[in-house]
Scaffold this active site. Sequence first.
Site, PDB file in Angstrom:
ATOM      1  N   CYS D 130      18.894  42.447  95.064  1.00 41.96           N
ATOM      2  CA  CYS D 130      18.416  42.985  93.903  1.00 41.96           C
ATOM      3  C   CYS D 130      17.631  41.884  92.949  1.00 41.96           C
ATOM      4  CB  CYS D 130      19.629  43.554  92.914  1.00 41.96           C
ATOM      5  SG  CYS D 130      19.034  44.098  91.344  1.00 41.96           S
ATOM      6  N   GLY D 243      11.456  52.302 102.063  1.00 45.13           N
ATOM      7  CA  GLY D 243      10.512  51.684 101.406  1.00 45.13           C
ATOM      8  C   GLY D 243       9.117  52.656 101.542  1.00 45.13           C
TER       9      GLY D 243
HETATM   10  C1  LIG Z   1      15.047  52.809  89.591  1.00 45.06           C
HETATM   11  C2  LIG Z   1      15.636  51.961  90.937  1.00 45.06           C
HETATM   12  C3  LIG Z   1      17.056  51.534  90.866  1.00 45.06           C
HETATM   13  C4  LIG Z   1      17.442  51.073  92.008  1.00 45.06           C
HETATM   14  N1  LIG Z   1      18.621  50.515  92.119  1.00 45.06           N
HETATM   15  C5  LIG Z   1      19.139  49.913  93.269  1.00 45.06           C
HETATM   16  C6  LIG Z   1      20.476  49.516  93.411  1.00 45.06           C
HETATM   17  O1  LIG Z   1      21.263  49.712  92.491  1.00 45.06           O
HETATM   18  N2  LIG Z   1      20.933  48.916  94.554  1.00 45.06           N
HETATM   19  C7  LIG Z   1      20.197  48.741  95.588  1.00 45.06           C
HETATM   20  O2  LIG Z   1      20.449  48.131  96.550  1.00 45.06           O
HETATM   21  N3  LIG Z   1      18.827  49.279  95.576  1.00 45.06           N
HETATM   22  C8  LIG Z   1      18.191  49.676  94.293  1.00 45.06           C
HETATM   23  N4  LIG Z   1      17.067  50.275  94.332  1.00 45.06           N
HETATM   24  C9  LIG Z   1      16.096  49.845  95.538  1.00 45.06           C
HETATM   25  C10 LIG Z   1      16.103  51.087  96.493  1.00 45.06           C
HETATM   26  O3  LIG Z   1      17.329  51.503  96.869  1.00 45.06           O
HETATM   27  C11 LIG Z   1      14.991  50.868  97.555  1.00 45.06           C
HETATM   28  O4  LIG Z   1      15.431  49.669  98.242  1.00 45.06           O
HETATM   29  C12 LIG Z   1      13.761  50.559  97.052  1.00 45.06           C
HETATM   30  O5  LIG Z   1      13.282  51.393  95.692  1.00 45.06           O
HETATM   31  C13 LIG Z   1      12.590  50.948  98.125  1.00 45.06           C
HETATM   32  O6  LIG Z   1      12.599  52.142  98.595  1.00 45.06           O
HETATM   33  P1  LIG Z   1      11.480  53.315  98.068  1.00 45.06           P
HETATM   34  O7  LIG Z   1      10.269  52.752  97.946  1.00 45.06           O
HETATM   35  O8  LIG Z   1      11.679  54.427  98.767  1.00 45.06           O
HETATM   36  O9  LIG Z   1      12.047  53.662  96.520  1.00 45.06           O
HETATM   37  C14 LIG Z   1      16.407  50.773  93.229  1.00 45.06           C
HETATM   38  C15 LIG Z   1      15.278  51.143  92.990  1.00 45.06           C
HETATM   39  C16 LIG Z   1      14.582  51.938  92.079  1.00 45.06           C
HETATM   40  C17 LIG Z   1      13.388  52.374  91.984  1.00 45.06           C
END
Ligand SMILES: Cc1cc2nc3c(=O)[nH]c(=O)nc-3n(C[C@H](O)[C@H](O)[C@H](O)COP(=O)(O)O)c2cc1C
Lengths: 259, 259, 304, 304
Positions: D130, D243
Amino acid sequence: MEIKKTVQDLTVARNISLNNRHFLLDLIAPEPLPLMLPGQFVQVLVNDSPTTFLRRPFSIHQVDYPRKSIRLLVQIKGDGTRHLSSLREGEALNVLYPLGNSFSLPSVKNVLLIGGGCGVAPLLFLAQFLNQNRIRPTILVGFRTKEEVSEIEAYSAFGDVFITTDDGTEGEHGLVPDHSILQKERLPFEKIYCCGPDAMMKAVARLAALHKIDCEVSLENTMACGFGVCLCCVTPTDRGNERVCVEGPVFNIKRLDWI
Amino acid sequence: MEIKKTVQDLTVARNISLNNRHFLLDLIAPEPLPLMLPGQFVQVLVNDSPTTFLRRPFSIHQVDYPRKSIRLLVQIKGDGTRHLSSLREGEALNVLYPLGNSFSLPSVKNVLLIGGGCGVAPLLFLAQFLNQNRIRPTILVGFRTKEEVSEIEAYSAFGDVFITTDDGTEGEHGLVPDHSILQKERLPFEKIYCCGPDAMMKAVARLAALHKIDCEVSLENTMACGFGVCLCCVTPTDRGNERVCVEGPVFNIKRLDWI
Amino acid sequence: MTNLSVNIAGITFKNPVTTASGTFGYGEEFRDFFDPGKLGGIFVKAVTGSNREGNAYPRMAETASGMLNSVGLQNKGVDHFVREIYPRIKDFDTHIIVNVSGSTIEEYVRVAEQINELQNIPAIELNISCPNVKQGGMAFGTIPEMSEEVTRAVRNVYKKVLMVKLSPNVTSITEIAKAVTDGGADVLTLINTLLGMAIDAERQRPILSTITGGLSGPAIKPIALRMVWQVHKAVKIPVIGLGGIMNATDAIEFLLAGASAIQVGTANFIDPMASVNIVEGLKAYLQKNHIADVNDLIGALKTD
Amino acid sequence: MTNLSVNIAGITFKNPVTTASGTFGYGEEFRDFFDPGKLGGIFVKAVTGSNREGNAYPRMAETASGMLNSVGLQNKGVDHFVREIYPRIKDFDTHIIVNVSGSTIEEYVRVAEQINELQNIPAIELNISCPNVKQGGMAFGTIPEMSEEVTRAVRNVYKKVLMVKLSPNVTSITEIAKAVTDGGADVLTLINTLLGMAIDAERQRPILSTITGGLSGPAIKPIALRMVWQVHKAVKIPVIGLGGIMNATDAIEFLLAGASAIQVGTANFIDPMASVNIVEGLKAYLQKNHIADVNDLIGALKTD
Ligand SMILES: Cc1cc2nc3c(=O)[nH]c(=O)nc-3n(C[C@H](O)[C@H](O)[C@H](O)COP(=O)(O)O)c2cc1C
Ligand SMILES: Cc1cc2nc3c(=O)[nH]c(=O)nc-3n(C[C@H](O)[C@H](O)[C@H](O)COP(=O)(O)OP(=O)(O)OC[C@H]3O[C@@H](n4cnc5c(N)ncnc54)[C@H](O)[C@@H]3O)c2cc1C
Ligand SMILES: Cc1cc2nc3c(=O)[nH]c(=O)nc-3n(C[C@H](O)[C@H](O)[C@H](O)COP(=O)(O)OP(=O)(O)OC[C@H]3O[C@@H](n4cnc5c(N)ncnc54)[C@H](O)[C@@H]3O)c2cc1C
Ligand SMILES: Cc1cc2nc3c(=O)[nH]c(=O)nc-3n(C[C@H](O)[C@H](O)[C@H](O)COP(=O)(O)O)c2cc1C
Ligand code: FES
Ligand code: FES
């Protein structure tokens, strides 16, 4: 002679649907058109398509200097061309042109033009250009099916037209290189110009090589810039990797490593 | 009562330009509307805007259940709202709704609604709702200039309307919190509902606190999801960071750390 | 009068808008569209020790708000540059800076030595960050010790302004920035492309002949801005910022984050006028906000 | 009949489509839109040792084909999760996997121990990536030794399937992947967000309260695909890929690159139906291409 490139907002004068995959776009320039040659292309900026980041290249299908108008023949492939297909009269389209080299003017008279799919696009302009130079070419064009056969009258004005369709619903059944006019032991052509899918162009190139006919093909490598600065569109030639958007899109098959 | 959220293609019935920065969008649902409350909002998917990635939130401005229609009042801010402004009748708009909590039904009769800019959007729906509950509110609305003063007749149907303009071209000159009806030593209101720019809401909140008037404000924090899962829209409250899209957008100022 | 000129390591640029290596050719291709003399500078295509054919086609894949390329430093080598290209471009009314690439330290040094002799080239940009070559390139730029070593080796032979272009494909951009500064760089350029990949789900094949390639365009702007900001705070030498700049607003963001100048890259492909339009947009922004000197924007981000 | 189910470290997922932590709440918010039982699994919002308020507003900035967030692990802590949330979601007809976060190794271990006791949670996903917390978080995920250490510490107490979520903000993703594998991970999830920044040029300020934040969405897909491909080739344990996945085509690209399952993240915000639509689209793709088993897609990218 060096033609100056320009980037301009052209106005959509007409958007003519030919069938559910192809359409013609007539675009009017705000000032007299630059000189354009058959085989050259334009790079179109597609507005309002979130998945279309780069410009899209299209061959110049026809030119009308008095009306300051160019015509494109477009096949719907993905989001970019789908957006263009819904353009309405009066809308503006930002175009970068004219780009690339051109087909060479032949020193012989017995000329064959071969096009498949939207690869026919540059051939209409070429046929007209040949006519202006007192050459009436043979024109062989292939389509998927009867519904997609179009603009035959336009071609017929400039040469003798032969047709194939993949499903045999019009003209001869089969692929363009299989057409009967190409199955003779000696072909009556001294020069072939070809444009279409890679596999088709390669088959034609083999045929031309076999019959020792001079042959030019127009490549459609994917492009980022279209005017020579990104080096993304290259093809291997006898002088190394050359840019399809500047040294091409038209190459004599002798210069390619195809055969 | 829990209202079920839905994501639906609504049809644009009308796009009414109010002035060069504001317009009304009437959207028709394919099936009976869910129950909606004043203060709730919708999340709109903006098509064909390459720079608009997320949905855009807008308050529900009016609801017409028999016609299955909701009206939005939109101010053009950037690319997303600019694209919406060019929507045409018959086009589809994907909408996620209804979202958020709502203004509370007051237990008192002397109610003041204060709105500035497009912060007036939820107040028309609220005024109508108050009328249905036999409350005729005072309505104070601020605009930039005369040309932007609009829908006064609609508000007047539900309450007594006072106007300010930033440049004094209509109504009182100045900002909403400076209007003369708010400059008395004792204000005749028992409840204030306020929506608009942050600075304006904070000024109103201070005034309400000073006069010990119960006050609810509607926040417009930027949102990614709008339905409670991203935790991007939070505001500090007496219970810690709360989601403006679920626990809000309406908060009683007692619960915020504003004063 | 609004001042647009910036001084970077002793070189005065008439404005902070320059063009990124590999996206502007040698500047000649743009003369149909505008006078390159309107730009602060031009960073020309990578030059290597000898002729390179680059990677096989396909070399490009479009992605969301960006593109991948795997050109692989195609160029005709430094001799050709000195003999054929330099004479054609040396009198442009703007600074021409040569992007120097290689596979070995010796190659970098050799190219730098030859460019050092060219009177009208005030600086080189050492490309230790190209993701599209098998050896060297990005490898140099991702290991602090190697980054420092190649910088120092070139520093020893190159007497004018030495700029070093950093790779974003690293855990700590500030660590690399410091190593390169210690190696003797005068200016840092960042960012080069991020290593990415595109797949054709229908053909079940990678789109690029090299499988992976370098990601550029607006998609990477947030990462580039972050790195410029971090590096600007971590080192004392000037930073030139790039990555996804499409318009004047983007350019201003990089200046605020600490860039002394910016480069326009992928945007040139979509709009050949992008760079001059940015000069105009920057001027308009300064005037609208009553800022007399563009230098007042550099690193001026308010973070209190 | 087309088989959509995949087996990952002994857990059978009815299909390879799951949702990413922090983008799907605890699944409850989506019940208005569809039955979560249609998904292969749900990765719930990060759980930490105790209540966290997260970062200050603004926490979000829209970027080209993506967004930055700096939520900062806001949650009510593991006790609250066990007591209040688990009972509400434990009988969902899909796998619930808890994303475990912390600032210290002790915190990770303590949370993992408590989640280990929850019968209907078959796995945890250790979030060592994170970018939005001052201590811990991404720091763990960018140093191989620390990644291995935290993984091993949790491995010692956690008896079910241990997934570890990797940070893309590193020079070598395979090095981290190997370290985490050595530490005892059963499955790797990648990628988390890329560290980025957004600036408001008018106000001359960063948009996020924390200045930098995590970039997600289609903008990062090329980088994510590249890392999944690299890691899939480098380790023997299964990989879950994510991603920028917006639709079934994107999901298929990740499967081809070597992901045994995928997660849908930011797409959920734009279309709450995105994940179920991907299940349907995947089924349609398999049928159209006469592929009887989705497992035949995993890592099937043709690179000859
Ligand atoms: C608003 C938001 C909150 C997130 N909170 C977490 C979290 O609490 N734990 C975690 O491992 N990843 C968290 N992520 C990351 C997502 O799980 C993911 O790895 C990342 O957004 C990439 O994927 P995507 O492009 O499909 O969104 C968060 C992402 C977003 C956008
Ligand atoms: C010099 C040149 C001239 C051209 N002339 C014409 C013309 O006159 N009429 C016409 O209809 N098309 C022409 N094309 C092809 C046309 O540019 C593409 O079909 C168009 O860019 C597709 O855009 P899209 O956004 O609709 O599809 P995308 O979503 O970009 O692509 C859809 C599918 O088509 C494939 N594709 C896209 N571009 C190409 C390409 N250049 N080669 C091979 N596959 C590709 C993609 O990989 C994808 O699978 C020409 C191309 C070049 C390079
Ligand atoms: C619950 C809620 C209800 C709303 N109701 C209405 C309404 O009824 N009518 C209406 O016109 N608008 C309303 N808004 C604001 C509206 O959502 C934004 O103006 C819109 O999203 C801007 O989109 P855009 O793409 O045009 O502008 P963008 O290009 O996204 O932004 C343009 C400029 O506006 C700023 N901005 C954008 N959104 C916000 C925001 N939420 N708060 C502060 N600054 C912002 C940006 O930082 C930028 O400087 C509401 C917002 C919320 C959260
Ligand atoms: C097609 C292409 C070729 C490139 N060639 C080079 C190069 O030769 N040397 C170099 O240092 N960077 C090269 N780059 C990287 C760019 O200079 C720039 O760092 C990168 O594209 C990010 O900026 P942008 O997003 O504005 O394009 C190239 C980029 C592209 C897209
Ligand atoms: S497309 Fe850029 S060089 Fe040809
Ligand atoms: S906008 Fe996502 S929780 Fe409020």
